[in-house]
Design a protein around this motif. Structure first.
Motif, PDB file in Angstrom:
ATOM      1  N   LEU A  49       0.822  -1.208   0.000  1.00 27.90           N
ATOM      2  CA  LEU A  49       0.000   0.000   0.000  1.00 27.90           C
ATOM      3  C   LEU A  49       0.857   1.260   0.000  1.00 27.90           C
ATOM      4  N   ASP A  50       1.957   1.209   0.746  1.00 27.22           N
ATOM      5  CA  ASP A  50       2.799   2.384   0.904  1.00 27.22           C
ATOM      6  C   ASP A  50       4.252   1.934   1.033  1.00 27.22           C
ATOM      7  N   LEU A  51       5.067   2.274   0.039  1.00 26.20           N
ATOM      8  CA  LEU A  51       6.487   1.935   0.083  1.00 26.20           C
ATOM      9  C   LEU A  51       7.245   2.968   0.916  1.00 26.20           C
ATOM     10  N   PRO A  52       8.356   2.549   1.523  1.00 28.30           N
ATOM     11  CA  PRO A  52       9.189   3.532   2.229  1.00 28.30           C
ATOM     12  C   PRO A  52       9.735   4.575   1.247  1.00 28.30           C
ATOM     13  N   GLN A  53       9.950   5.783   1.722  1.00 28.64           N
ATOM     14  CA  GLN A  53      10.453   6.859   0.866  1.00 28.64           C
ATOM     15  C   GLN A  53      11.940   6.701   0.567  1.00 28.64           C
ATOM     16  N   ASN A  54      12.670   6.114   1.500  1.00 29.90           N
ATOM     17  CA  ASN A  54      14.108   5.903   1.325  1.00 29.90           C
ATOM     18  C   ASN A  54      14.343   4.870   0.220  1.00 29.90           C
ATOM     19  N   ILE A  55      15.177   5.219  -0.752  1.00 31.87           N
ATOM     20  CA  ILE A  55      15.426   4.320  -1.894  1.00 31.87           C
ATOM     21  C   ILE A  55      16.082   3.022  -1.443  1.00 31.87           C
ATOM     22  N   LEU A  56      17.003   3.100  -0.503  1.00 33.88           N
ATOM     23  CA  LEU A  56      17.674   1.905  -0.002  1.00 33.88           C
ATOM     24  C   LEU A  56      16.678   0.969   0.701  1.00 33.88           C
ATOM     25  N   ALA A  57      15.785   1.545   1.495  1.00 36.15           N
ATOM     26  CA  ALA A  57      14.756   0.737   2.174  1.00 36.15           C
ATOM     27  C   ALA A  57      13.803   0.118   1.163  1.00 36.15           C
ATOM     28  N   ARG A  58      13.479   0.866   0.133  1.00 36.23           N
ATOM     29  CA  ARG A  58      12.595   0.354  -0.928  1.00 36.23           C
ATOM     30  C   ARG A  58      13.251  -0.827  -1.641  1.00 36.23           C
ATOM     31  N   ASP A  59      14.522  -0.693  -1.981  1.00 33.67           N
ATOM     32  CA  ASP A  59      15.227  -1.795  -2.637  1.00 33.67           C
ATOM     33  C   ASP A  59      15.338  -3.012  -1.726  1.00 33.67           C
ATOM     34  N   LEU A  60      15.509  -2.762  -0.438  1.00 32.75           N
ATOM     35  CA  LEU A  60      15.570  -3.867   0.509  1.00 32.75           C
ATOM     36  C   LEU A  60      14.252  -4.648   0.522  1.00 32.75           C
ATOM     37  N   VAL A  61      13.142  -3.950   0.406  1.00 33.10           N
ATOM     38  CA  VAL A  61      11.831  -4.619   0.326  1.00 33.10           C
ATOM     39  C   VAL A  61      11.762  -5.466  -0.943  1.00 33.10           C
ATOM     40  N   TYR A  62      12.257  -4.935  -2.055  1.00 36.53           N
ATOM     41  CA  TYR A  62      12.214  -5.672  -3.318  1.00 36.53           C
ATOM     42  C   TYR A  62      13.048  -6.958  -3.268  1.00 36.53           C
ATOM     43  N   PHE A  63      14.228  -6.880  -2.661  1.00 32.99           N
ATOM     44  CA  PHE A  63      15.131  -8.028  -2.626  1.00 32.99           C
ATOM     45  C   PHE A  63      14.797  -9.024  -1.507  1.00 32.99           C
ATOM     46  N   SER A  64      14.059  -8.588  -0.496  1.00 32.04           N
ATOM     47  CA  SER A  64      13.903  -9.389   0.721  1.00 32.04           C
ATOM     48  C   SER A  64      13.118 -10.683   0.527  1.00 32.04           C
ATOM     49  N   GLY A  65      12.186 -10.734  -0.394  1.00 33.32           N
ATOM     50  CA  GLY A  65      11.362 -11.936  -0.558  1.00 33.32           C
ATOM     51  C   GLY A  65      12.178 -13.160  -0.908  1.00 33.32           C
ATOM     52  N   GLY A  66      12.856 -13.100  -2.027  1.00 33.09           N
ATOM     53  CA  GLY A  66      13.635 -14.254  -2.484  1.00 33.09           C
ATOM     54  C   GLY A  66      14.851 -14.530  -1.630  1.00 33.09           C
ATOM     55  N   LEU A  67      15.563 -13.467  -1.248  1.00 31.11           N
ATOM     56  CA  LEU A  67      16.779 -13.682  -0.472  1.00 31.11           C
ATOM     57  C   LEU A  67      16.465 -14.133   0.956  1.00 31.11           C
ATOM     58  N   GLY A  68      15.401 -13.600   1.542  1.00 33.23           N
ATOM     59  CA  GLY A  68      14.993 -14.056   2.879  1.00 33.23           C
ATOM     60  C   GLY A  68      14.539 -15.502   2.864  1.00 33.23           C
ATOM     61  N   CYS A  69      13.790 -15.854   1.846  1.00 35.84           N
ATOM     62  CA  CYS A  69      13.314 -17.235   1.705  1.00 35.84           C
ATOM     63  C   CYS A  69      14.486 -18.183   1.441  1.00 35.84           C
ATOM     64  N   SER A  70      15.427 -17.747   0.628  1.00 34.53           N
ATOM     65  CA  SER A  70      16.609 -18.554   0.350  1.00 34.53           C
ATOM     66  C   SER A  70      17.408 -18.796   1.631  1.00 34.53           C
ATOM     67  N   LEU A  71      17.569 -17.763   2.432  1.00 33.85           N
ATOM     68  CA  LEU A  71      18.276 -17.904   3.709  1.00 33.85           C
ATOM     69  C   LEU A  71      17.525 -18.857   4.635  1.00 33.85           C
ATOM     70  N   PHE A  72      16.204 -18.755   4.668  1.00 32.96           N
ATOM     71  CA  PHE A  72      15.398 -19.657   5.491  1.00 32.96           C
ATOM     72  C   PHE A  72      15.651 -21.115   5.101  1.00 32.96           C
ATOM     73  N   PHE A  73      15.655 -21.413   3.806  1.00 34.06           N
ATOM     74  CA  PHE A  73      15.848 -22.797   3.366  1.00 34.06           C
ATOM     75  C   PHE A  73      17.296 -23.260   3.517  1.00 34.06           C
ATOM     76  N   LEU A  74      18.243 -22.341   3.470  1.00 37.22           N
ATOM     77  CA  LEU A  74      19.633 -22.726   3.769  1.00 37.22           C
ATOM     78  C   LEU A  74      19.775 -23.109   5.242  1.00 37.22           C
ATOM     79  N   LEU A  75      19.134 -22.351   6.124  1.00 36.46           N
ATOM     80  CA  LEU A  75      19.160 -22.699   7.544  1.00 36.46           C
ATOM     81  C   LEU A  75      18.444 -24.023   7.790  1.00 36.46           C
ATOM     82  N   LEU A  76      17.341 -24.241   7.092  1.00 32.68           N
ATOM     83  CA  LEU A  76      16.631 -25.513   7.197  1.00 32.68           C
ATOM     84  C   LEU A  76      17.507 -26.663   6.717  1.00 32.68           C
TER      85      LEU A  76
END
Length: 150
Positions: A49-76
């Motif tokens: 609904l509302d993205l962060p105004q900071n460009i770095l924070a916005r990019d972190l949101v974009y990258f977080s899905g796949g990379l966070g999930c990948s990290l989760f499965f590596l830990l698993l």
């Protein structure tokens, strides 16, 4: 490999693969909220609904899905004791990591071509790892030796 073991592997893969899509979207949502944005999950999709105004924070949101999930499965994978399940979790981690990088770049640079190629490329890399593991397993190598030594 027995038929029951094969059914178990296929069922495990499908279950973890389906779970990975939910984990992927929740990683986006958690990062979005922690960066000051607003959104929710609807039919296994993160609605922003509302993205962060900071460009770095916005990019972190974009990258977080796949990379966070990948990290989760590596830990698993690290916690897993069964070698077949380690292969499954590694395959999903490879897929999510590849997709996460290309998804993040796609949204960061507003380039839909990267998003279009990210799904087939991640599936090809995941399948390649499976083929590699199959052809380097002791069962396949011993079978190939028997065939070649005839």
């Amino acid at each position: 490999m027995s038929r029951i073991k094969l059914i178990h592997l296929v069922f495990s893969f499908l279950l973890l693969y389906l779970a990975s899509t939910a984990i992927h979207e929740y990683c986006h949502l958690i990062t979005l909220i922690s960066m000051g944005g607003h959104g929710y999950i609807y039919f296994n999709k993160c609605i922003i609904l509302d993205l962060p105004q900071n460009i770095l924070a916005r990019d972190l949101v974009y990258f977080s899905g796949g990379l966070g999930c990948s990290l989760f499965f590596l830990l698993l994978r690290i916690m897993e004791e069964d070698s077949e399940n380690k292969v499954i979790t590694t395959m999903i981690s490879i897929k999510e990591g590849t997709y996460g990088i290309l998804e993040g770049l796609s949204f960061s640079f507003n380039n839909n071509t990267l998003l279009v190629i990210s799904i087939p490329l991640s599936l090809v890399l995941m399948s390649s790892y499976l083929v590699y593991k199959l052809f380097t397993s002791e069962i396949v190598l011993s079978s190939l030796k028997k065939i070649l030594l005839r």
